[in-house]
Design an enzyme around this catalytic site. Structure first.
Site, PDB file in Angstrom:
ATOM      1  N   LYS A   1     -62.356 -16.725 -11.280  1.00  0.00           N
ATOM      2  CA  LYS A   1     -61.967 -16.359  -9.784  1.00  0.00           C
ATOM      3  C   LYS A   1     -63.425 -17.133  -9.238  1.00  0.00           C
ATOM      4  O   LYS A   1     -64.183 -17.284  -9.909  1.00  0.00           O
ATOM      5  CB  LYS A   1     -62.436 -14.966  -9.364  1.00  0.00           C
TER       6      LYS A   1
ATOM      7  N   ARG B   1     -57.826  -9.051 -17.110  1.00  0.00           N
ATOM      8  CA  ARG B   1     -55.787  -9.867 -16.945  1.00  0.00           C
ATOM      9  C   ARG B   1     -56.746 -10.825 -16.534  1.00  0.00           C
ATOM     10  O   ARG B   1     -57.383 -11.130 -16.243  1.00  0.00           O
ATOM     11  CB  ARG B   1     -55.955  -8.730 -15.229  1.00  0.00           C
TER      12      ARG B   1
HETATM   13  N1  HH2 Z   1     -55.674 -10.728  -9.263  1.00  0.00           N
HETATM   14  C1  HH2 Z   1     -54.419 -11.631  -8.850  1.00  0.00           C
HETATM   15  C2  HH2 Z   1     -53.146 -11.688  -8.839  1.00  0.00           C
HETATM   16  N2  HH2 Z   1     -52.815 -10.170  -9.111  1.00  0.00           N
HETATM   17  N3  HH2 Z   1     -53.609  -8.472  -9.718  1.00  0.00           N
HETATM   18  C3  HH2 Z   1     -54.400  -7.220  -9.919  1.00  0.00           C
HETATM   19  N4  HH2 Z   1     -54.363  -5.637 -10.531  1.00  0.00           N
HETATM   20  N5  HH2 Z   1     -56.213  -7.658 -10.457  1.00  0.00           N
HETATM   21  C4  HH2 Z   1     -56.421  -8.554  -9.867  1.00  0.00           C
HETATM   22  O1  HH2 Z   1     -58.026  -8.598 -10.360  1.00  0.00           O
HETATM   23  C5  HH2 Z   1     -55.484  -9.785  -9.404  1.00  0.00           C
HETATM   24  C6  HH2 Z   1     -54.029  -9.025  -9.394  1.00  0.00           C
HETATM   25  C7  HH2 Z   1     -55.288 -13.454  -8.931  1.00  0.00           C
HETATM   26  O2  HH2 Z   1     -54.742 -13.278  -9.432  1.00  0.00           O
HETATM   27  P1  HH2 Z   1     -53.457 -15.095  -9.532  1.00  0.00           P
HETATM   28  O3  HH2 Z   1     -52.914 -14.024  -9.223  1.00  0.00           O
HETATM   29  O4  HH2 Z   1     -54.392 -16.196 -10.770  1.00  0.00           O
HETATM   30  O5  HH2 Z   1     -53.734 -15.615  -8.393  1.00  0.00           O
HETATM   31  P2  HH2 Z   1     -52.844 -15.930  -6.946  1.00  0.00           P
HETATM   32  O6  HH2 Z   1     -52.613 -14.827  -6.392  1.00  0.00           O
HETATM   33  O7  HH2 Z   1     -53.212 -17.255  -6.242  1.00  0.00           O
HETATM   34  O8  HH2 Z   1     -50.999 -16.176  -7.796  1.00  0.00           O
END
Ligand code: HH2
Length: 290
Positions: A236, A271
């Site tokens: 992040k 995660r």
């Molecule tokens: N962060 C993201 C997505 N889902 N779910 C939970 N429970 N906690 C988190 O911190 C969280 C999440 C964001 O990361 P990522 O899926 O890699 O990115 P994007 O939303 O751009 O797909």
């Protein structure tokens, strides 16, 4: 020091869980890793890499083989400014991947990262075991879906909407406010009949780097809210800012460091995009008595 035990209840059969009354109880020691599979063209760190179902399934299988405790499959980016995605498109991205992972890895625990009740239903029908909602199950229809399906949920903290969440995040006391809002969200979910929840402070979701730091430093307090705690710092923006690394994919060492801190303070799950790095780090830390 022995690692603490975490528990999660489901009313559906859950790989690795034992029968418990009319349902199922999953127990694990210490901190497990939830691998991220983004079936999207535009995720902030790996957009496009796993948009093809075969690539997503191969990556999920590799994460499971590397020691992930969960595989989290998502079809919509929640980064600020991401384009909205219709539920039919989201379902068309995640459902075939969940179905293939379930068929290929019957012992894997699969989570679906969605805020949409119809996508959640379709993913659970295809074999998902958990609903991961960055909006904290604020939609009564999603609470009802999880209750009806008998699946537990990750209830994450977010004020507002991902598209605008970083405009001007404001808290007087971020830890107290996030804790109170998570406690209320947990009660709402359980009252609606959701079998169990995992709580998540929602790092980067409507929070500044200072807010994220305060929440990470409060991990121990957040583990006392009555549910296993998930921490999602992987790649992040705040980590990039502190570690001075502008490229998200090069932030895995920073992610491991933040997540080891969370694990050392009682987090039940982290995660992560780079599952092998996290599994190795946690194994060494456990070996040393952490
Ligand atoms: N962060 C993201 C997505 N889902 N779910 C939970 N429970 N906690 C988190 O911190 C969280 C999440 C964001 O990361 P990522 O899926 O890699 O990115 P994007 O939303 O751009 O797909």
């Amino acid at each position: 020091m022995s690692a603490s035990e975490h528990r999660l209840r489901s009313r559906r059969p859950l790989p690795g869980a034992e029968r418990d009354g009319g349902g199922y109880l999953l127990r694990w020691q210490g901190c497990a890793v939830m691998g991220v599979i983004n079936v999207t063209p535009d995720s902030f760190s790996d957009g496009g890499r796993h948009l093809a179902p075969t690539a997503a399934v191969a990556a999920g299988r590799a994460q499971w083989a590397a020691g992930a405790g969960w595989i989290d499959v998502g079809g919509v980016s929640t980064r600020p400014g991401a384009a909205p995605v219709a539920p039919e498109v989201e379902a068309a991205r995640v459902v075939p991947v969940v179905r293939a992972l379930r068929a290929d890895e019957p012992g894997a625990r699969i989570s679906v990262d969605t805020s949409d009740p119809d996508v959640a239903r379709a993913a659970v029908a295809a074999g998902a075991d958990l609903v991961n909602d960055v909006r904290g199950l604020r939609d009564p229809a999603l609470r009802a879906a999880c209750a009806e399906l008998g699946v537990p949920a990750v209830v994450s903290h977010l004020r507002g909407e991902p598209a605008t969440m970083q405009a001007a995040p404001q808290f007087d006391d971020v830890v107290a406010e996030v804790a109170a809002e998570l406690r209320a969200a947990r009660a709402r979910a359980l009252d609606a009949g959701v079998p169990d929840v995992i709580l998540d402070p929602g790092l980067g979701f409507g929070k500044t780097t200072a807010h994220n730091r305060a929440l990470l430093r409060a991990t121990t307090a957040l583990t006392e809210l009555g549910a296993p705690l998930l921490v999602g710092a992987s790649r992040k923006h705040s980590l990039g800012e502190v570690a001075d690394e502008p490229v998200p994919e090069r932030r895995d060492a920073a992610s491991v460091a933040a997540h080891l801190y969370a694990a050392a303070n009682g987090a039940a799950l982290v995660r992560a995009h780079d599952v092998p790095a996290h599994v190795q780090a946690l194994r060494i830390w456990r070996w040393l008595g952490g």
